[in-house]
Design a protein around this motif. Sequence first.
Motif, PDB file in Angstrom:
ATOM      1  N   LYS A   1      -6.329 -28.843  87.271  1.00 22.61           N
ATOM      2  CA  LYS A   1      -5.420 -29.034  88.413  1.00 22.61           C
ATOM      3  C   LYS A   1      -3.963 -29.053  87.959  1.00 22.61           C
ATOM      4  O   LYS A   1      -3.081 -28.513  88.641  1.00 22.61           O
ATOM      5  CB  LYS A   1      -5.756 -30.339  89.140  1.00 22.61           C
ATOM      6  CG  LYS A   1      -7.039 -30.279  89.950  1.00 22.61           C
ATOM      7  CD  LYS A   1      -7.333 -31.648  90.574  1.00 22.61           C
ATOM      8  CE  LYS A   1      -8.657 -31.658  91.324  1.00 22.61           C
ATOM      9  NZ  LYS A   1      -8.986 -33.022  91.829  1.00 22.61           N
ATOM     10  N   LEU A   2      -3.709 -29.676  86.814  1.00 28.11           N
ATOM     11  CA  LEU A   2      -2.337 -29.741  86.303  1.00 28.11           C
ATOM     12  C   LEU A   2      -1.841 -28.350  85.930  1.00 28.11           C
ATOM     13  O   LEU A   2      -0.701 -27.978  86.249  1.00 28.11           O
ATOM     14  CB  LEU A   2      -2.259 -30.678  85.095  1.00 28.11           C
ATOM     15  CG  LEU A   2      -0.882 -30.806  84.442  1.00 28.11           C
ATOM     16  CD1 LEU A   2       0.153 -31.334  85.440  1.00 28.11           C
ATOM     17  CD2 LEU A   2      -0.949 -31.726  83.216  1.00 28.11           C
ATOM     18  N   ALA A   3      -2.691 -27.564  85.261  1.00 26.50           N
ATOM     19  CA  ALA A   3      -2.303 -26.200  84.891  1.00 26.50           C
ATOM     20  C   ALA A   3      -1.986 -25.375  86.147  1.00 26.50           C
ATOM     21  O   ALA A   3      -1.000 -24.620  86.186  1.00 26.50           O
ATOM     22  CB  ALA A   3      -3.409 -25.543  84.080  1.00 26.50           C
ATOM     23  N   LYS A   4      -2.805 -25.522  87.168  1.00 25.64           N
ATOM     24  CA  LYS A   4      -2.584 -24.799  88.425  1.00 25.64           C
ATOM     25  C   LYS A   4      -1.275 -25.231  89.078  1.00 25.64           C
ATOM     26  O   LYS A   4      -0.500 -24.397  89.569  1.00 25.64           O
ATOM     27  CB  LYS A   4      -3.756 -25.038  89.384  1.00 25.64           C
ATOM     28  CG  LYS A   4      -3.647 -24.236  90.677  1.00 25.64           C
ATOM     29  CD  LYS A   4      -4.818 -24.519  91.612  1.00 25.64           C
ATOM     30  CE  LYS A   4      -4.666 -23.721  92.913  1.00 25.64           C
ATOM     31  NZ  LYS A   4      -5.692 -24.082  93.903  1.00 25.64           N
ATOM     32  N   LYS A   5      -1.021 -26.528  89.082  1.00 25.79           N
ATOM     33  CA  LYS A   5       0.205 -27.069  89.682  1.00 25.79           C
ATOM     34  C   LYS A   5       1.448 -26.524  88.974  1.00 25.79           C
ATOM     35  O   LYS A   5       2.422 -26.103  89.614  1.00 25.79           O
ATOM     36  CB  LYS A   5       0.184 -28.596  89.634  1.00 25.79           C
ATOM     37  CG  LYS A   5       1.466 -29.288  90.077  1.00 25.79           C
ATOM     38  CD  LYS A   5       1.819 -29.034  91.524  1.00 25.79           C
ATOM     39  CE  LYS A   5       0.892 -29.769  92.470  1.00 25.79           C
ATOM     40  NZ  LYS A   5       1.307 -29.571  93.889  1.00 25.79           N
ATOM     41  N   ILE A   6       1.416 -26.502  87.642  1.00 22.99           N
ATOM     42  CA  ILE A   6       2.566 -26.013  86.874  1.00 22.99           C
ATOM     43  C   ILE A   6       2.767 -24.526  87.112  1.00 22.99           C
ATOM     44  O   ILE A   6       3.902 -24.049  87.252  1.00 22.99           O
ATOM     45  CB  ILE A   6       2.408 -26.348  85.380  1.00 22.99           C
ATOM     46  CG1 ILE A   6       2.547 -27.865  85.191  1.00 22.99           C
ATOM     47  CG2 ILE A   6       3.431 -25.603  84.526  1.00 22.99           C
ATOM     48  CD1 ILE A   6       2.269 -28.365  83.792  1.00 22.99           C
ATOM     49  N   ALA A   7       1.674 -23.773  87.194  1.00 19.95           N
ATOM     50  CA  ALA A   7       1.778 -22.337  87.504  1.00 19.95           C
ATOM     51  C   ALA A   7       2.423 -22.125  88.874  1.00 19.95           C
ATOM     52  O   ALA A   7       3.205 -21.185  89.070  1.00 19.95           O
ATOM     53  CB  ALA A   7       0.399 -21.686  87.455  1.00 19.95           C
ATOM     54  N   GLU A   8       2.123 -23.019  89.809  1.00 18.68           N
ATOM     55  CA  GLU A   8       2.670 -22.903  91.173  1.00 18.68           C
ATOM     56  C   GLU A   8       4.162 -23.227  91.222  1.00 18.68           C
ATOM     57  O   GLU A   8       4.915 -22.589  91.956  1.00 18.68           O
ATOM     58  CB  GLU A   8       1.923 -23.847  92.118  1.00 18.68           C
ATOM     59  CG  GLU A   8       0.504 -23.400  92.454  1.00 18.68           C
ATOM     60  CD  GLU A   8      -0.279 -24.466  93.216  1.00 18.68           C
ATOM     61  OE1 GLU A   8      -1.422 -24.171  93.608  1.00 18.68           O
ATOM     62  OE2 GLU A   8       0.239 -25.592  93.406  1.00 18.68           O
ATOM     63  N   ILE A   9       4.588 -24.214  90.457  1.00 14.66           N
ATOM     64  CA  ILE A   9       5.976 -24.680  90.587  1.00 14.66           C
ATOM     65  C   ILE A   9       6.955 -24.033  89.615  1.00 14.66           C
ATOM     66  O   ILE A   9       8.163 -24.205  89.760  1.00 14.66           O
ATOM     67  CB  ILE A   9       6.065 -26.220  90.466  1.00 14.66           C
ATOM     68  CG1 ILE A   9       5.644 -26.699  89.072  1.00 14.66           C
ATOM     69  CG2 ILE A   9       5.252 -26.907  91.555  1.00 14.66           C
ATOM     70  CD1 ILE A   9       5.751 -28.207  88.884  1.00 14.66           C
ATOM     71  N   THR A  10       6.442 -23.290  88.639  1.00 14.05           N
ATOM     72  CA  THR A  10       7.339 -22.577  87.731  1.00 14.05           C
ATOM     73  C   THR A  10       7.549 -21.159  88.244  1.00 14.05           C
ATOM     74  O   THR A  10       6.670 -20.583  88.879  1.00 14.05           O
ATOM     75  CB  THR A  10       6.781 -22.556  86.297  1.00 14.05           C
ATOM     76  OG1 THR A  10       5.421 -22.122  86.319  1.00 14.05           O
ATOM     77  CG2 THR A  10       6.860 -23.928  85.659  1.00 14.05           C
ATOM     78  N   PRO A  11       8.727 -20.568  87.970  1.00 15.45           N
ATOM     79  CA  PRO A  11       9.061 -19.259  88.551  1.00 15.45           C
ATOM     80  C   PRO A  11       8.350 -18.097  87.864  1.00 15.45           C
ATOM     81  O   PRO A  11       7.821 -18.225  86.749  1.00 15.45           O
ATOM     82  CB  PRO A  11      10.576 -19.174  88.333  1.00 15.45           C
ATOM     83  CG  PRO A  11      10.820 -19.997  87.111  1.00 15.45           C
ATOM     84  CD  PRO A  11       9.841 -21.128  87.192  1.00 15.45           C
ATOM     85  N   GLY A  12       8.355 -16.962  88.551  1.00 12.91           N
ATOM     86  CA  GLY A  12       7.822 -15.737  87.979  1.00 12.91           C
ATOM     87  C   GLY A  12       6.362 -15.848  87.601  1.00 12.91           C
ATOM     88  O   GLY A  12       5.570 -16.473  88.310  1.00 12.91           O
ATOM     89  N   GLU A  13       6.012 -15.254  86.469  1.00  8.06           N
ATOM     90  CA  GLU A  13       4.625 -15.232  86.007  1.00  8.06           C
ATOM     91  C   GLU A  13       4.388 -16.203  84.859  1.00  8.06           C
ATOM     92  O   GLU A  13       3.559 -15.956  83.981  1.00  8.06           O
ATOM     93  CB  GLU A  13       4.240 -13.809  85.613  1.00  8.06           C
ATOM     94  CG  GLU A  13       4.227 -12.855  86.796  1.00  8.06           C
ATOM     95  CD  GLU A  13       3.661 -11.485  86.435  1.00  8.06           C
ATOM     96  OE1 GLU A  13       3.692 -11.116  85.246  1.00  8.06           O
ATOM     97  OE2 GLU A  13       3.169 -10.788  87.349  1.00  8.06           O
TER      98      GLU A  13
ATOM     99  N   GLY B   1      18.194 -30.549  88.706  1.00  9.50           N
ATOM    100  CA  GLY B   1      18.281 -30.216  90.130  1.00  9.50           C
ATOM    101  C   GLY B   1      17.339 -29.119  90.578  1.00  9.50           C
ATOM    102  O   GLY B   1      17.317 -28.750  91.752  1.00  9.50           O
ATOM    103  N   SER B   2      16.544 -28.579  89.639  1.00  8.16           N
ATOM    104  CA  SER B   2      15.485 -27.614  89.989  1.00  8.16           C
ATOM    105  C   SER B   2      14.336 -27.860  89.019  1.00  8.16           C
ATOM    106  O   SER B   2      14.511 -28.514  87.984  1.00  8.16           O
ATOM    107  CB  SER B   2      15.993 -26.176  89.875  1.00  8.16           C
ATOM    108  OG  SER B   2      16.574 -25.937  88.608  1.00  8.16           O
ATOM    109  N   MET B   3      13.141 -27.342  89.346  1.00 10.50           N
ATOM    110  CA  MET B   3      11.992 -27.617  88.491  1.00 10.50           C
ATOM    111  C   MET B   3      12.241 -27.218  87.043  1.00 10.50           C
ATOM    112  O   MET B   3      11.977 -27.972  86.127  1.00 10.50           O
ATOM    113  CB  MET B   3      10.730 -26.937  89.031  1.00 10.50           C
ATOM    114  CG  MET B   3       9.985 -27.788  90.033  1.00 10.50           C
ATOM    115  SD  MET B   3       9.398 -29.344  89.310  1.00 10.50           S
ATOM    116  CE  MET B   3       8.964 -30.231  90.805  1.00 10.50           C
TER     117      MET B   3
END
Length: 447
Positions: free
Chosen positions: A79-91, A251-253
């Motif tokens: 779940k953590l890996a998925k969350k980080i993939a979602e909130i970080t930009p690009g690929e 101020g941003s992820m």
Amino acid sequence: MERSFLIKPLLDETLPMIDHGKGIYLYDSEGKKYLDGSSGAVTANIGHGVSEIIEAMEEQAKKVSFVYRSQFTSASAEKLAKKIAEITPGELNWCFFVNSGSEAVETAMKMAIQYWQEKGIQTKTKVLSRWVSYHGITLGALSLSGHTGRRARFVPLLEDFPVINPPYCYRCPYGLESPSCGQLCAQELEQAIKRIGADHIAAFIAEPVIGAAGGAIAPPKDYFKVIKRICDDHDILFIADEVMTGFGRTGSMLAMEQYDVIPDIVALGKGMGAGYAPIAAAVASEKVIEPILAGTKVVMSGHTLSANPQSCAVSLAVLEYLEKNKIVSHVDSKGEYLKNMLLQLKNQFSFIGDIRGKGLLLGIEFVEDTATKTPFPRKALVTQRMIAIAKENGLLIYPAGAGLDGVNGDAIIISPPLTITKDEIKELVSLLAKSFEVFSKQLKSDD
């Protein structure tokens, strides 16, 4: 006093005994209250004693606290890996979980080198970096660090990876001003690559905002666009060390989002667990993982506690807390408010040379003469004295290096929890002003 067997930062130092923390405050066993103006080591991003995080810790501990990553995966890690993939930009989608920022940087470095190996290129083994930088205390990360003081004892064991000047506008190595300077400090990378040979260079690494080595040095707006273009032109990966800046600190992820650049690999830590558990990560893009997935399928790194389910559950709870309370969206306004108050202090105290930074990662550089920007003599121990005075007054601040040579210069970092309120910011600045008054009197008595 009973003898201590604990190796502390200063072996014979007597530190206060921590009792508990709540919000932006810490309390020692004698009942003294401290405003955590630095989030410890720029880590406690959501403050202390948050009940939701404590509940998540307990819930995971009741299930299982440890499994070895080659034997099991866990729901919390997935779940953590998925969350980080979602909130970080690009690929930036592939997460390798480790235990500290130093480990995250070393894993990122290994990933970069392996990327080229999997593509059949064995010569790209160097990872270039900047002077006045800090990437970690393990030997690989220290080799990348342009932190003169921390390198000194171990130079024979270290690689010579720092090659270019930092974007240090207050002390521009060219004596110019941005933007008319043409980003010459970034253009230096082109020359360094030509001297070394692009066929030997796997990656270039940089902190978006320079932390411990420079006291929150934020580059000009287009600096990283120049860096990324040079890297791309020479087939060199770009690694962003966001251990200090990641998860909302600026101020941003990711701080790199504010420079409109997406790195190939990013190192994360500190705010990722917000001090509630040791956890960090190297996050790689699809581009970096693709040849490894098509080749050996093994990222050659790992630690006993990598992807530890207990730590992953805590980090997931921290990120969900940030999102649920919309904390990151208020960092810019809080940072501006704090910076403006610090600028008022600059007018009151002659030893404040520069106020800088981004979001709630702000730095103050101290100088003996503001007109010439002359630093205090090394023997004056200004940073150490300032830290001690503030602590005596109930304010915790973070020491930082300063100066282009990485030796002669004094700075502190002001980086309170992102949850700090405006009234608490006023209290922080009031305690800081009180500490500056004490230091000012000391300076007069020194004369």
